[in-house]
Motif scaffolding. Structure first.
Motif, PDB file in Angstrom:
ATOM      1  N   LEU A 100       0.847  -1.191   0.000  1.00  0.00           N
ATOM      2  CA  LEU A 100       0.000   0.000   0.000  1.00  0.00           C
ATOM      3  C   LEU A 100       0.881   1.239   0.000  1.00  0.00           C
ATOM      4  N   SER A 101       0.538   2.200  -0.849  1.00  0.00           N
ATOM      5  CA  SER A 101       1.186   3.508  -0.844  1.00  0.00           C
ATOM      6  C   SER A 101       0.089   4.551  -0.782  1.00  0.00           C
ATOM      7  N   GLY A 102       0.331   5.622  -0.056  1.00  0.00           N
ATOM      8  CA  GLY A 102      -0.716   6.618   0.069  1.00  0.00           C
ATOM      9  C   GLY A 102      -0.197   8.019   0.274  1.00  0.00           C
ATOM     10  N   THR A 104      -1.135  11.262   2.686  1.00  0.00           N
ATOM     11  CA  THR A 104      -1.869  11.676   3.882  1.00  0.00           C
ATOM     12  C   THR A 104      -1.629  13.159   4.130  1.00  0.00           C
ATOM     13  N   SER A 109      -5.747   9.929   5.670  1.00  0.00           N
ATOM     14  CA  SER A 109      -5.461   9.346   4.369  1.00  0.00           C
ATOM     15  C   SER A 109      -6.336  10.004   3.313  1.00  0.00           C
ATOM     16  N   TYR A 112      -4.918   6.394  -1.872  1.00  0.00           N
ATOM     17  CA  TYR A 112      -3.967   5.295  -1.751  1.00  0.00           C
ATOM     18  C   TYR A 112      -4.021   4.392  -2.973  1.00  0.00           C
ATOM     19  N   ASN A 114      -3.360   0.375  -3.757  1.00  0.00           N
ATOM     20  CA  ASN A 114      -3.228  -0.947  -3.165  1.00  0.00           C
ATOM     21  C   ASN A 114      -2.800  -1.885  -4.284  1.00  0.00           C
ATOM     22  N   TRP A 130       4.065   9.974  -7.484  1.00  0.00           N
ATOM     23  CA  TRP A 130       2.648  10.163  -7.786  1.00  0.00           C
ATOM     24  C   TRP A 130       2.543  11.180  -8.922  1.00  0.00           C
TER      25      TRP A 130
END
Length: 136
Positions: A100-102, A104, A109, A112, A114, A130
């Motif tokens: 998982l990358s997100g 925040t 959050s 994200y 997944n 990103w």
């Protein structure tokens, strides 16, 4: 009132065009896994994204777009798009599995990605890029 998150991951036919038409936003994430010697040991790319807070993410993108180092204007079929890029990195101090990358903000959050997990070892570095595209 509960508003469900906007999830591009739920839409199997989601493309750049449909994301822009329906959501006014397209996001792709590129993840590099590098060992402690900076050798590339893994790479993941996905556009299967879930946006949890579109309004706050849009505000952050507005702030980021003020910096020309983060933003470029791209023209596709006579339409202008703003391409905003942000990079994050994490160095791991123990062996684990990452899936998982997100993004925040103040612990909340906002968005994200997944994906299938990958193992990291102590000393590995994970670089996450990103790229977010929206009409200019």
């Amino acid at each position: 009132m509960f508003i469900p998150p906007l999830s591009f991951a739920d839409i199997t036919d989601q493309t750049f065009e449909t994301s822009i038409e329906e959501n006014q936003l397209y996001i792709i994430v590129q993840i590099q896994i590098r060992d402690s010697n900076q050798n590339l040991v893994g790479y993941i790319e996905t556009d299967q994204i879930t946006v949890l807070n579109f309004e706050e993410l849009s505000q952050i993108l507005d702030d980021m777009s003020a910096n020309p180092e983060n933003t470029k204007i791209l023209t596709i079929n006579d339409k202008k798009y703003e391409v905003i890029t942000g990079v994050g990195n994490a160095e791991y101090v123990s062996n684990t599995l990452v899936s998982l990358s997100g993004i925040t903000n103040d612990g909340e959050s906002l968005v994200y990605a997944n994906y299938s997990g990958f193992p990291v070892r102590s000393g590995d570095l994970v670089l996450t890029t990103w790229t977010m595209v929206r009409p200019a």
